[in-house]
Design an enzyme around this catalytic site. Structure first.
Site, PDB file in Angstrom:
ATOM      1  N   LYS A 236       8.097  -8.033  13.454  1.00 53.61           N
ATOM      2  CA  LYS A 236       8.704  -8.060  12.112  1.00 53.61           C
ATOM      3  C   LYS A 236       9.867  -7.077  12.091  1.00 53.61           C
ATOM      4  CE  LYS A 236       7.821  -6.869   7.234  1.00 53.61           C
ATOM      5  NZ  LYS A 236       6.831  -6.648   6.161  1.00 53.61           N
ATOM      6  N   ASP A 241      12.715  -2.501   3.391  1.00 54.59           N
ATOM      7  CA  ASP A 241      11.993  -3.355   2.446  1.00 54.59           C
ATOM      8  C   ASP A 241      11.959  -2.690   1.080  1.00 54.59           C
ATOM      9  OD1 ASP A 241      10.399  -5.118   1.109  1.00 54.59           O
ATOM     10  OD2 ASP A 241       8.557  -4.700   2.245  1.00 54.59           O
ATOM     11  N   LYS A 248       9.849  -2.509  -5.325  1.00 57.98           N
ATOM     12  CA  LYS A 248       8.747  -1.558  -5.122  1.00 57.98           C
ATOM     13  C   LYS A 248       8.979  -0.315  -5.971  1.00 57.98           C
ATOM     14  CE  LYS A 248       7.757  -2.569  -0.218  1.00 57.98           C
ATOM     15  NZ  LYS A 248       6.354  -3.019  -0.352  1.00 57.98           N
ATOM     16  N   ASP A 259       9.700  -0.660   8.186  1.00 61.14           N
ATOM     17  CA  ASP A 259       9.259  -2.052   8.133  1.00 61.14           C
ATOM     18  C   ASP A 259       9.797  -2.887   9.303  1.00 61.14           C
ATOM     19  OD1 ASP A 259       7.452  -3.602   6.766  1.00 61.14           O
ATOM     20  OD2 ASP A 259       8.922  -4.444   5.374  1.00 61.14           O
ATOM     21  N   ASP A 318       8.400  -9.486  -2.538  1.00 65.72           N
ATOM     22  CA  ASP A 318       7.971  -8.386  -1.675  1.00 65.72           C
ATOM     23  C   ASP A 318       7.075  -8.877  -0.524  1.00 65.72           C
ATOM     24  OD1 ASP A 318       7.833  -5.815  -0.760  1.00 65.72           O
ATOM     25  OD2 ASP A 318       6.442  -5.097  -2.318  1.00 65.72           O
ATOM     26  N   GLU A 320       7.938 -10.579   1.962  1.00 65.34           N
ATOM     27  CA  GLU A 320       9.082 -11.096   2.712  1.00 65.34           C
ATOM     28  C   GLU A 320       8.809 -11.196   4.208  1.00 65.34           C
ATOM     29  OE1 GLU A 320       8.615  -7.969   2.081  1.00 65.34           O
ATOM     30  OE2 GLU A 320       8.982  -7.149   4.062  1.00 65.34           O
ATOM     31  N   ARG A 322       6.260 -12.189   5.951  1.00 58.49           N
ATOM     32  CA  ARG A 322       5.675 -13.463   6.379  1.00 58.49           C
ATOM     33  C   ARG A 322       6.703 -14.594   6.356  1.00 58.49           C
ATOM     34  NH1 ARG A 322       1.204 -13.213   1.737  1.00 58.49           N
ATOM     35  NH2 ARG A 322       1.497 -11.014   2.256  1.00 58.49           N
TER      36      ARG A 322
HETATM   37  N1  BES Z   1       6.147  -4.057   4.236  1.00 58.96           N
HETATM   38  C1  BES Z   1       5.149  -4.322   3.261  1.00 58.96           C
HETATM   39  C2  BES Z   1       3.745  -3.964   3.729  1.00 58.96           C
HETATM   40  C3  BES Z   1       3.457  -2.503   3.947  1.00 58.96           C
HETATM   41  C4  BES Z   1       2.775  -1.776   2.987  1.00 58.96           C
HETATM   42  C5  BES Z   1       3.797  -1.881   5.126  1.00 58.96           C
HETATM   43  C6  BES Z   1       2.494  -0.448   3.204  1.00 58.96           C
HETATM   44  C7  BES Z   1       3.507  -0.556   5.348  1.00 58.96           C
HETATM   45  C8  BES Z   1       2.856   0.154   4.384  1.00 58.96           C
HETATM   46  C9  BES Z   1       5.157  -5.805   2.921  1.00 58.96           C
HETATM   47  O1  BES Z   1       6.370  -6.449   3.014  1.00 58.96           O
HETATM   48  C10 BES Z   1       4.716  -5.916   1.494  1.00 58.96           C
HETATM   49  O2  BES Z   1       5.426  -5.455   0.654  1.00 58.96           O
HETATM   50  N2  BES Z   1       3.567  -6.524   1.277  1.00 58.96           N
HETATM   51  C11 BES Z   1       3.028  -6.690  -0.018  1.00 58.96           C
HETATM   52  C12 BES Z   1       2.534  -8.094  -0.129  1.00 58.96           C
HETATM   53  C13 BES Z   1       2.114  -8.482  -1.518  1.00 58.96           C
HETATM   54  C14 BES Z   1       3.337  -8.629  -2.406  1.00 58.96           C
HETATM   55  C15 BES Z   1       1.336  -9.758  -1.443  1.00 58.96           C
HETATM   56  C16 BES Z   1       1.878  -5.715  -0.186  1.00 58.96           C
HETATM   57  O3  BES Z   1       1.122  -5.521   0.748  1.00 58.96           O
HETATM   58  O4  BES Z   1       1.771  -5.130  -1.258  1.00 58.96           O
HETATM   59 ZN    ZN Z   2       7.735  -5.624   4.315  1.00 59.32          ZN
HETATM   60 MN    MN Z   3       7.514  -6.281   1.208  1.00 58.58          MN
END
Ligand code: BES
Ligand code: ZN
Ligand code: MN
Length: 466
Positions: A236, A241, A248, A259, A318, A320, A322
């Site tokens: 990834k 992000d 966020k 990220d 958020d 993104e 995937r």
């Molecule tokens: N990059 C984040 C996931 C993440 C969270 C990485 C904490 C490292 C530490 C990812 O893109 C994300 O924002 N995921 C969301 C998904 C949700 C919107 C379904 C999440 O995990 O909150």
């Molecule tokens: Zn992310």
């Molecule tokens: Mn994200």
């Protein structure tokens, strides 16, 4: 820090001679036995250290005795831990040179080198005052080859950590592409925005469209004659992000330069392959872009078409990672490889489930998952398998597209895995979630705050042993 090999470590005029001690046994130095054991009752428990001055009785100025615990419980991963501790101690003592006369009953060079290099690591590029470092280590009772292998692993981890620690202003998609193109011994192609459009990467492009940084789709290839296996590793590569329009909160955004840790891992592994010449064809793939909020950003409710033609309703901008991985997985599945592994800081849910020292793994092939988990254990990473029941797809159902990009918050790591599976075709596939393990907010085990190089040891070792 230099690491050398010698078969005369006992007689080197170094600042510190480092020796090991197993619980209930004597050490290789009479001086240490007299003072540490007989006089002071040092027990040699795992990780304990004892320091003594030598006053000219041996060429080294000091002896550092390192406890190794019980001999029959001492394995390669313990070597890494004790050498790490010893080097940290040497740094505190402002030692510049040290010789390690470890006698542990096996060749400890590889894991010892990794431990020493982990202890040497600091991200002090932007600091006026640099970290205190030991200049030179000499190892005894090890082979040149094992130290060489250790250095390749140590350097790969350092490479990955440096890149993941860099601010997003430095580690842009273009920078990742430039780094990939500069790795020698690989055949690398970087696709720009127009070419990704032509390839139909509508999901990846949607994520990238809010940023002024152009997206880069990176494909590195390591080849060899008559490969035993063909593997693709996908990292990834979200260089920052922000969450996109589903922005966020500040505290969550603070570390989101990490990220692209999956991408940094893939780059670190790819640049290390030439040291091992594995009989495996390896493809390193990164769909690099930023996830930003702006007038051109993609929006909740948008419908995207991925490379395989499947449509995705954007439920949350958020989620993104995937989306970018979806197109990268489609691309990898068209390469005719035997196995695809993706590695990603994908879900906060994985962090909640497993914490910051356990990496999540899932996939469509139990045997492959177990082989990766076994590799992780051998090299000192902790992996835990998460389920992939098909029912997890229920919450991704969309009224207007083939699926949504997010579903229920509960079981979020598995739901992300189930989403990715929609883009995997006719190949063994594993998905590795390093959201908790790639970047630490406080020091843990052999890692300082910041990037850890999660996945590097495991993927490199998995490829070499394939
Ligand atoms: N990059 C984040 C996931 C993440 C969270 C990485 C904490 C490292 C530490 C990812 O893109 C994300 O924002 N995921 C969301 C998904 C949700 C919107 C379904 C999440 O995990 O909150
Ligand atoms: Zn992310
Ligand atoms: Mn994200």
């Amino acid at each position: 820090m230099e690491i050398e090999v010698s078969n005369d470590v006992k007689n080197l005029a170094v600042d510190v001679l480092v020796i090991n001690m197993f619980e209930g046994e004597k050490t290789s130095q009479d001086l240490a036995n007299t003072y540490a054991i007989d006089r002071d009752g040092f027990k040699g428990k795992l990780g304990q250290t004892y320091l003594l001055q030598t006053y000219g009785q041996i060429p080294a100025q000091k002896i550092l005795v390192v406890g190794c615990g019980k001999r029959d419980e001492f394995c390669e991963n313990e070597v890494r831990t004790v050498v790490y501790k010893a080097v940290k101690k040497l740094q505190q003592m402002f030692a510049k040179t040290a010789a390690f006369d470890f006698e542990v009953g096996f060749d400890w060079g590889k894991f010892g080198t990794i431990g020493a290099m982990l202890a040497d690591y600091a991200f002090d590029k932007y600091k006026s005052e640099k970290a205190t470092r030991v200049n030179e280590l000499t190892f005894g009772n090890v082979s040149e080859e094992s130290v060489k292998a250790g250095k390749a692993f140590g350097n790969a981890m350092k490479f990955t950590r440096d890149l993941a620690n860099e601010p997003a202003a430095y580690a842009t998609p273009s920078k990742l592409a430039e780094i990939a193109l500069n790795i020698e011994g690989l055949e690398t192609k970087v696709y720009d925005k127009k070419e990704t459009e032509e390839m139909g990467m509508g999901a990846f492009l949607a994520v990238s469209q809010g940023s002024v940084q152009p997206p880069k789709f990176i494909h590195m290839k390591y080849s060899c004659p008559n490969p035993k296996k063909k593997i693709a590793i996908i990292g990834k590569g979200i260089c920052f992000d922000s969450g996109g329009m589903d922005l966020k909160p500040p505290s969550s955004m603070l570390t989101m330069r990490d990220d692209m840790s999956g991408a940094a891992c893939v780059l670190g592994v790819m640049q290390a392959l030439k040291e091992f010449n594995p009989q495996v064809e390896v493809h390193g793939i990164v769909a690099a872009c930023e996830n930003m909020a702006s007038g051109s950003a993609y929006k909740p409710g948008d419908i995207l078409t991925a490379k395989n033609g499947k449509t995705i309703e954007v439920d949350n901008t958020d989620a993104e990672g995937r989306l970018t991985l979806a197109d990268a997985l489609c691309y990898a599945c068209e390469l005719g490889v035997d196995e695809v592994i993706d590695i990603a800081t994908l879900t906060g849910a994985c962090v909640v489930a497993l914490g910051s020292f356990v990496t999540g793994i899932m996939g469509n092939d139990e045997d492959m998952i177990h082989r990766i988990m076994q590799t992780a254990e051998n090299v000192g990473e902790k992996y835990w398998q998460l389920p992939m029941f098909k029912e997890y797809f229920n919450s991704l159902k969309s009224d207007i597209a083939d699926m949504k990009n997010t579903g229920s918050r509960q079981g979020g790591a598995s739901i992300a895995g189930i989403f990715l599976q929609e883009f995997v075709k006719d190949v063994k596939w594993a998905h590795i979630d390093i959201a908790g393990t790639a970047f630490l907010e406080k020091p843990e085990n052999e890692f300082i705050k910041g990037a850890t190089g999660a996945g590097v040891r495991t993927l490199l070792s998995y490829i070499i042993n394939s």
